[in-house]
Design a protein around this motif. Structure first.
Motif, mmCIF file in Angstrom:
data_model
loop_
_atom_site.group_PDB
_atom_site.id
_atom_site.type_symbol
_atom_site.label_atom_id
_atom_site.label_comp_id
_atom_site.label_asym_id
_atom_site.label_seq_id
_atom_site.Cartn_x
_atom_site.Cartn_y
_atom_site.Cartn_z
ATOM 1 N N PHE A 74 -5.192 7.346 -10.194
ATOM 2 C CA PHE A 74 -5.536 6.824 -8.872
ATOM 3 C C PHE A 74 -4.495 7.236 -7.833
ATOM 4 O O PHE A 74 -4.834 7.605 -6.707
ATOM 5 C CB PHE A 74 -5.662 5.306 -8.898
ATOM 6 N N LYS A 75 -3.228 7.201 -8.198
ATOM 7 C CA LYS A 75 -2.167 7.604 -7.269
ATOM 8 C C LYS A 75 -2.269 9.095 -6.927
ATOM 9 O O LYS A 75 -2.077 9.488 -5.778
ATOM 10 C CB LYS A 75 -0.790 7.309 -7.859
ATOM 11 N N ASP A 76 -2.571 9.909 -7.943
ATOM 12 C CA ASP A 76 -2.702 11.351 -7.712
ATOM 13 C C ASP A 76 -3.891 11.665 -6.808
ATOM 14 O O ASP A 76 -3.796 12.516 -5.917
ATOM 15 C CB ASP A 76 -2.849 12.100 -9.040
ATOM 16 N N ILE A 77 -5.009 10.986 -7.029
ATOM 17 C CA ILE A 77 -6.185 11.203 -6.182
ATOM 18 C C ILE A 77 -5.886 10.772 -4.749
ATOM 19 O O ILE A 77 -6.232 11.475 -3.793
ATOM 20 C CB ILE A 77 -7.419 10.472 -6.750
ATOM 21 N N ALA A 78 -5.220 9.647 -4.605
ATOM 22 C CA ALA A 78 -4.848 9.177 -3.265
ATOM 23 C C ALA A 78 -3.904 10.175 -2.602
ATOM 24 O O ALA A 78 -4.076 10.512 -1.418
ATOM 25 C CB ALA A 78 -4.192 7.803 -3.350
ATOM 26 N N ARG A 79 -2.922 10.676 -3.350
ATOM 27 C CA ARG A 79 -1.973 11.660 -2.794
ATOM 28 C C ARG A 79 -2.685 12.944 -2.400
ATOM 29 O O ARG A 79 -2.380 13.548 -1.361
ATOM 30 C CB ARG A 79 -0.889 11.936 -3.833
ATOM 31 N N ALA A 80 -3.673 13.373 -3.193
ATOM 32 C CA ALA A 80 -4.437 14.583 -2.875
ATOM 33 C C ALA A 80 -5.255 14.395 -1.599
ATOM 34 O O ALA A 80 -5.508 15.351 -0.873
ATOM 35 C CB ALA A 80 -5.339 14.953 -4.043
ATOM 36 N N ARG A 81 -5.652 13.153 -1.343
ATOM 37 C CA ARG A 81 -6.420 12.851 -0.129
ATOM 38 C C ARG A 81 -5.512 12.557 1.058
ATOM 39 O O ARG A 81 -5.993 12.247 2.144
ATOM 40 C CB ARG A 81 -7.334 11.664 -0.390
ATOM 41 N N GLY A 82 -4.198 12.610 0.838
ATOM 42 C CA GLY A 82 -3.257 12.374 1.925
ATOM 43 C C GLY A 82 -2.928 10.907 2.153
ATOM 44 O O GLY A 82 -2.446 10.527 3.215
ATOM 45 N N VAL A 83 -3.211 10.071 1.157
ATOM 46 C CA VAL A 83 -2.949 8.640 1.263
ATOM 47 C C VAL A 83 -1.896 8.273 0.216
ATOM 48 O O VAL A 83 -1.897 8.823 -0.877
ATOM 49 C CB VAL A 83 -4.243 7.821 0.985
ATOM 50 N N SER A 84 -1.016 7.356 0.553
ATOM 51 C CA SER A 84 -0.033 6.881 -0.411
ATOM 52 C C SER A 84 -0.421 5.487 -0.864
ATOM 53 O O SER A 84 -0.567 4.588 -0.046
ATOM 54 C CB SER A 84 1.363 6.853 0.212
ATOM 55 N N LEU A 85 -0.609 5.328 -2.156
ATOM 56 C CA LEU A 85 -0.926 3.997 -2.667
ATOM 57 C C LEU A 85 0.277 3.066 -2.589
ATOM 58 O O LEU A 85 0.121 1.857 -2.618
ATOM 59 C CB LEU A 85 -1.441 4.071 -4.107
ATOM 60 N N ASP A 86 1.463 3.617 -2.462
ATOM 61 C CA ASP A 86 2.634 2.758 -2.298
ATOM 62 C C ASP A 86 2.550 2.017 -0.969
ATOM 63 O O ASP A 86 2.835 0.844 -0.888
ATOM 64 C CB ASP A 86 3.916 3.581 -2.367
ATOM 65 N N ARG A 87 2.129 2.711 0.092
ATOM 66 C CA ARG A 87 1.926 2.038 1.386
ATOM 67 C C ARG A 87 0.773 1.060 1.298
ATOM 68 O O ARG A 87 0.817 -0.028 1.845
ATOM 69 C CB ARG A 87 1.646 3.073 2.488
ATOM 70 N N ALA A 88 -0.286 1.449 0.572
ATOM 71 C CA ALA A 88 -1.435 0.555 0.420
ATOM 72 C C ALA A 88 -1.037 -0.692 -0.361
ATOM 73 O O ALA A 88 -1.466 -1.795 -0.036
ATOM 74 C CB ALA A 88 -2.577 1.280 -0.287
ATOM 75 N N ASN A 89 -0.201 -0.515 -1.389
ATOM 76 C CA ASN A 89 0.266 -1.675 -2.151
ATOM 77 C C ASN A 89 1.069 -2.617 -1.271
ATOM 78 O O ASN A 89 0.957 -3.823 -1.387
ATOM 79 C CB ASN A 89 1.108 -1.230 -3.340
ATOM 80 N N ALA A 90 1.887 -2.068 -0.408
ATOM 81 C CA ALA A 90 2.674 -2.910 0.493
ATOM 82 C C ALA A 90 1.750 -3.683 1.436
ATOM 83 O O ALA A 90 1.975 -4.861 1.718
ATOM 84 C CB ALA A 90 3.659 -2.070 1.284
ATOM 85 N N SER A 91 0.680 -3.036 1.926
ATOM 86 C CA SER A 91 -0.229 -3.747 2.834
ATOM 87 C C SER A 91 -1.049 -4.807 2.093
ATOM 88 O O SER A 91 -1.361 -5.841 2.653
ATOM 89 C CB SER A 91 -1.165 -2.755 3.541
ATOM 90 N N VAL A 92 -1.366 -4.560 0.801
ATOM 91 C CA VAL A 92 -2.078 -5.572 0.021
ATOM 92 C C VAL A 92 -1.179 -6.787 -0.180
ATOM 93 O O VAL A 92 -1.620 -7.927 -0.061
ATOM 94 C CB VAL A 92 -2.534 -4.994 -1.354
ATOM 95 N N GLU A 93 0.113 -6.548 -0.432
ATOM 96 C CA GLU A 93 1.040 -7.660 -0.617
ATOM 97 C C GLU A 93 1.175 -8.483 0.663
ATOM 98 O O GLU A 93 1.356 -9.685 0.613
ATOM 99 C CB GLU A 93 2.404 -7.140 -1.058
ATOM 100 N N ARG A 94 1.080 -7.817 1.838
ATOM 101 C CA ARG A 94 1.170 -8.538 3.113
ATOM 102 C C ARG A 94 -0.146 -9.192 3.485
ATOM 103 O O ARG A 94 -0.226 -9.953 4.420
ATOM 104 C CB ARG A 94 1.580 -7.577 4.233
#
Length: 182
Positions: free
Chosen positions: A158-178
């Motif tokens: 999932f992280k690799d697919i997100a990175r290939a699409r130009g999205v970082s799941l690390d940023r998404a994880n931070a927004s989910v936590e907030r």
């Protein structure tokens, strides 16, 4: 990425991080067992028949339970012939493809591990050594380690697919936590 995927990545990564950090201290228990066996053999002339096998079981548990954490930390060895020359998106797609192959392999390994564990539980399988311990406990731990590695592989996919699409799941994880996730 959908919220369910970011939650999956977040929870799997967190769980494997906790397991990995706990398991890394197992090395000290292994050292203790081997030191005890060495002192027993040399100082008291009383060799232990169980020490080497316990150490082998602990080592198997150590690397199988820690494998998912090592994957998460990027600690596995990677051979780099062309990889560093590729763009980040190309690397992400190649990583996604190779992780798919790993998922297939781990799925087959998990199937075999479950079958072997069922056999050990059903028939009381024992080791063919003089100590002859039951093998079901270590097979359960090993199968659980493969399962954790499979979960982490899907997270990495999932992280690799997100990175290939130009999205970082690390940023998404931070927004989910907030509470502001996608």
């Amino acid at each position: 990425m959908p919220r369910i995927i970011t939650l999956y990545v977040r929870w799997v990564d967190a769980f494997n991080r906790v397991v990995g950090r706990i398991v890394m201290f197992m090395i000290f228990v292994m050292i203790g067992v081997l030191l005890y066996a060495s002192v027993s053999r040399t100082a008291f002339n009383a060799p232990l028949i169980w020490s080497i096998e316990v150490s082998q079981f602990m080592l198997a548990a150590y690397y199988l339970l820690g494998g998912a954490y090592a994957m998460q930390m990027g600690a596995h060895v990677r051979m780099d012939l062309f990889y560093s020359r590729w763009s980040d998106r190309t690397r992400a797609w190649v990583d996604a493809l190779t992780i798919l192959l790993l998922i297939v392999f781990l799925g087959a390994l998990l199937t075999g591990g479950i079958s072997s564990t069922e056999y050990a539980l059903r028939y009381g399988e024992k080791s063919y050594t003089s100590w002859a311990p039951r093998l079901a406990p270590i097979k359960i731990v090993m199968t659980f380690g493969v399962f954790l590695m499979l979960l982490q592989s899907v997270s990495t996919l999932f992280k690799d697919i997100a990175r290939a699409r130009g999205v970082s799941l690390d940023r998404a994880n931070a927004s989910v936590e907030r509470g502001t996730g996608e």
